[in-house]
Write a protein that holds these residues in place. Structure first.
Motif, PDB file in Angstrom:
ATOM      1  N   ALA A  23       0.839  -1.201   0.000  1.00  0.00           N
ATOM      2  CA  ALA A  23       0.000   0.000   0.000  1.00  0.00           C
ATOM      3  C   ALA A  23       0.872   1.249   0.000  1.00  0.00           C
ATOM      4  O   ALA A  23       0.616   2.206  -0.743  1.00  0.00           O
ATOM      5  CB  ALA A  23      -0.946  -0.012   1.187  1.00  0.00           C
ATOM      6  N   ARG A  24       1.894   1.249   0.839  1.00  0.00           N
ATOM      7  CA  ARG A  24       2.790   2.408   0.872  1.00  0.00           C
ATOM      8  C   ARG A  24       3.568   2.525  -0.428  1.00  0.00           C
ATOM      9  O   ARG A  24       3.795   3.638  -0.924  1.00  0.00           O
ATOM     10  CB  ARG A  24       3.747   2.307   2.050  1.00  0.00           C
ATOM     11  N   LEU A  25       3.993   1.393  -0.988  1.00  0.00           N
ATOM     12  CA  LEU A  25       4.729   1.430  -2.251  1.00  0.00           C
ATOM     13  C   LEU A  25       3.897   2.108  -3.337  1.00  0.00           C
ATOM     14  O   LEU A  25       4.394   2.987  -4.056  1.00  0.00           O
ATOM     15  CB  LEU A  25       5.098   0.017  -2.689  1.00  0.00           C
ATOM     16  N   ASN A  26       2.652   1.708  -3.465  1.00  0.00           N
ATOM     17  CA  ASN A  26       1.785   2.300  -4.485  1.00  0.00           C
ATOM     18  C   ASN A  26       1.580   3.787  -4.239  1.00  0.00           C
ATOM     19  O   ASN A  26       1.546   4.589  -5.189  1.00  0.00           O
ATOM     20  CB  ASN A  26       0.445   1.568  -4.518  1.00  0.00           C
ATOM     21  N   GLN A  27       1.475   4.163  -2.965  1.00  0.00           N
ATOM     22  CA  GLN A  27       1.324   5.583  -2.646  1.00  0.00           C
ATOM     23  C   GLN A  27       2.592   6.350  -2.989  1.00  0.00           C
ATOM     24  O   GLN A  27       2.534   7.457  -3.558  1.00  0.00           O
ATOM     25  CB  GLN A  27       0.993   5.749  -1.167  1.00  0.00           C
ATOM     26  N   ASP A  28       3.740   5.763  -2.681  1.00  0.00           N
ATOM     27  CA  ASP A  28       5.007   6.438  -2.985  1.00  0.00           C
ATOM     28  C   ASP A  28       5.236   6.531  -4.495  1.00  0.00           C
ATOM     29  O   ASP A  28       5.797   7.529  -4.982  1.00  0.00           O
ATOM     30  CB  ASP A  28       6.172   5.708  -2.321  1.00  0.00           C
ATOM     31  N   LEU A  29       4.817   5.522  -5.240  1.00  0.00           N
ATOM     32  CA  LEU A  29       4.925   5.597  -6.696  1.00  0.00           C
ATOM     33  C   LEU A  29       4.134   6.779  -7.237  1.00  0.00           C
ATOM     34  O   LEU A  29       4.585   7.464  -8.173  1.00  0.00           O
ATOM     35  CB  LEU A  29       4.400   4.301  -7.328  1.00  0.00           C
ATOM     36  N   ALA A  30       2.994   7.051  -6.640  1.00  0.00           N
ATOM     37  CA  ALA A  30       2.169   8.173  -7.090  1.00  0.00           C
ATOM     38  C   ALA A  30       2.695   9.503  -6.565  1.00  0.00           C
ATOM     39  O   ALA A  30       2.864  10.465  -7.329  1.00  0.00           O
ATOM     40  CB  ALA A  30       0.725   7.965  -6.637  1.00  0.00           C
ATOM     41  N   ASP A  31       2.993   9.539  -5.258  1.00  0.00           N
ATOM     42  CA  ASP A  31       3.396  10.801  -4.637  1.00  0.00           C
ATOM     43  C   ASP A  31       4.751  11.289  -5.133  1.00  0.00           C
ATOM     44  O   ASP A  31       4.998  12.503  -5.204  1.00  0.00           O
ATOM     45  CB  ASP A  31       3.453  10.648  -3.112  1.00  0.00           C
ATOM     46  N   HIS A  32       5.653  10.368  -5.457  1.00  0.00           N
ATOM     47  CA  HIS A  32       7.030  10.736  -5.808  1.00  0.00           C
ATOM     48  C   HIS A  32       7.331  10.483  -7.284  1.00  0.00           C
ATOM     49  O   HIS A  32       8.501  10.357  -7.666  1.00  0.00           O
ATOM     50  CB  HIS A  32       8.015   9.954  -4.934  1.00  0.00           C
ATOM     51  N   ARG A  33       6.293  10.437  -8.088  1.00  0.00           N
ATOM     52  CA  ARG A  33       6.475  10.153  -9.506  1.00  0.00           C
ATOM     53  C   ARG A  33       7.450  11.133 -10.159  1.00  0.00           C
ATOM     54  O   ARG A  33       8.356  10.735 -10.909  1.00  0.00           O
ATOM     55  CB  ARG A  33       5.136  10.195 -10.244  1.00  0.00           C
ATOM     56  N   ALA A  34       7.289  12.424  -9.877  1.00  0.00           N
ATOM     57  CA  ALA A  34       8.164  13.419 -10.504  1.00  0.00           C
ATOM     58  C   ALA A  34       9.612  13.236 -10.063  1.00  0.00           C
ATOM     59  O   ALA A  34      10.541  13.377 -10.871  1.00  0.00           O
ATOM     60  CB  ALA A  34       7.676  14.826 -10.177  1.00  0.00           C
ATOM     61  N   ASP A  35       9.816  12.922  -8.789  1.00  0.00           N
ATOM     62  CA  ASP A  35      11.175  12.718  -8.290  1.00  0.00           C
ATOM     63  C   ASP A  35      11.805  11.483  -8.933  1.00  0.00           C
ATOM     64  O   ASP A  35      12.992  11.490  -9.290  1.00  0.00           O
ATOM     65  CB  ASP A  35      11.161  12.556  -6.767  1.00  0.00           C
TER      66      ASP A  35
END
Length: 224
Positions: free
Chosen positions: A159-171
C-alpha cells in the motif's frame, strides 16, 4: 584511444556488458573492449563528484567508504544479474566499499517499471531488498505480475509502495532522467557499467579482479 590494463589485471573478463539488443538472448557475446580489459578511461574528477552528488541515488554498503562503485544496471540485463553475487561478495569482504546504483532501464517498459518500483521502495527503506529480489530472480522479469511477486517477497508494504509511486512520480522521473543523461555523457554502450573511484569499467568482472582493482586504487597505482 584504447588503454590497456596493467598486466596483472588484463585477464579476460568473465562478465561482459550487454545492450538492449541482447535482452532476448539471455547472454551476449563479450564486446572487444570488455574481453580485453581495454577502454577503461578515467572519469574527470569533477564528473565523478557530480555522479556522487545525487542525493536520490540509493547506495548499499559503508557510509564512510573510501571506495565508491557507481553501477549502471538494468534488472533484465543477464550480465547485471551475474554481477550481483560478485558485488555482494565484495561488500561482505570489504567494509570500506559502497555501491551507488544508477538504475538505467534500457530493456524496455518492464525494466523501467522495475526501476521505478525499486526507487519507490527506497522511501520505506526497502531499495536494497527489492534490488536484490530483482537481480537474484533466476528468470527474466516479464510483466507486472512478476514485479509484484518479487516485491512482495522482499517484504515491502505494498500500500505504501503504491502511494510512494504516485506521490514521488516526478522525483523518480527526475532520477531516471539524470541516470540516462549521465550514461549518455559517459558514452556507455550497455549494462552493466561500473565506475570505481573515477575509473570506468565497461562491463563486469569477478570479485577477485574487483578486489585487485580496488587494491591498486588504494595504493595509488595506475590501472592502465
Amino acid at each position: 584511444m584504447n588503454r590497456t590494463f596493467a598486466p596483472a589485471l588484463a585477464a579476460v573478463l568473465a562478465l561482459a556488458a550487454c545492450g538492449p539488443a541482447d535482452a532476448d538472448n539471455g547472454a551476449a557475446p563479450a564486446s572487444p573492449s570488455a574481453a580485453s580489459g581495454q577502454d577503461m578511461p578515467p572519469i574527470a574528477q569533477v564528473g565523478f563528484n557530480d555522479l556522487l552528488r545525487d542525493p536520490a541515488a540509493p547506495f548499499i554498503g559503508a557510509e564512510n567508504a573510501d571506495v565508491t562503485i557507481i553501477g549502471f544496471v538494468d534488472y533484465n540485463c543477464p550480465y547485471c544479474k551475474k554481477m550481483q553475487p560478485e558485488i555482494d561478495g565484495l561488500l561482505k569482504a570489504d567494509p570500506k566499499v559502497r555501491v551507488l546504483y544508477k538504475d538505467w532501464p534500457i530493456f524496455g517498459d518492464v525494466s523501467e517499471t522495475a526501476a521505478r518500483t525499486a526507487l519507490a521502495a527506497s522511501y520505506q527503506g526497502k531499495y536494497e531488498a527489492v534490488h536484490n529480489a530483482f537481480m537474484l530472480s533466476p528468470s527474466r522479469i516479464g510483466d507486472q505480475a512478476d514485479i509484484t511477486r518479487l516485491v512482495q517477497s522482499a517484504g515491502v508494504d505494498m500500500a505504501r509502495l503504491n502511494q510512494d509511486l504516485a506521490d514521488h512520480r516526478a522525483d523518480i522521473d527526475a532520477v531516471l532522467d539524470r541516470n540516462g543523461r549521465e550514461a549518455a555523457a559517459l558514452a556507455l554502450q550497455g549494462t552493466p557499467a561500473f565506475i570505481i573511484n573515477g575509473n570506468l569499467i565497461p562491463g563486469g568482472m569477478p570479485q577477485a579482479q574487483l578486489e585487485a582493482v580496488i587494491g591498486r586504487i588504494r595504493s595509488g597505482q595506475p590501472l592502465r
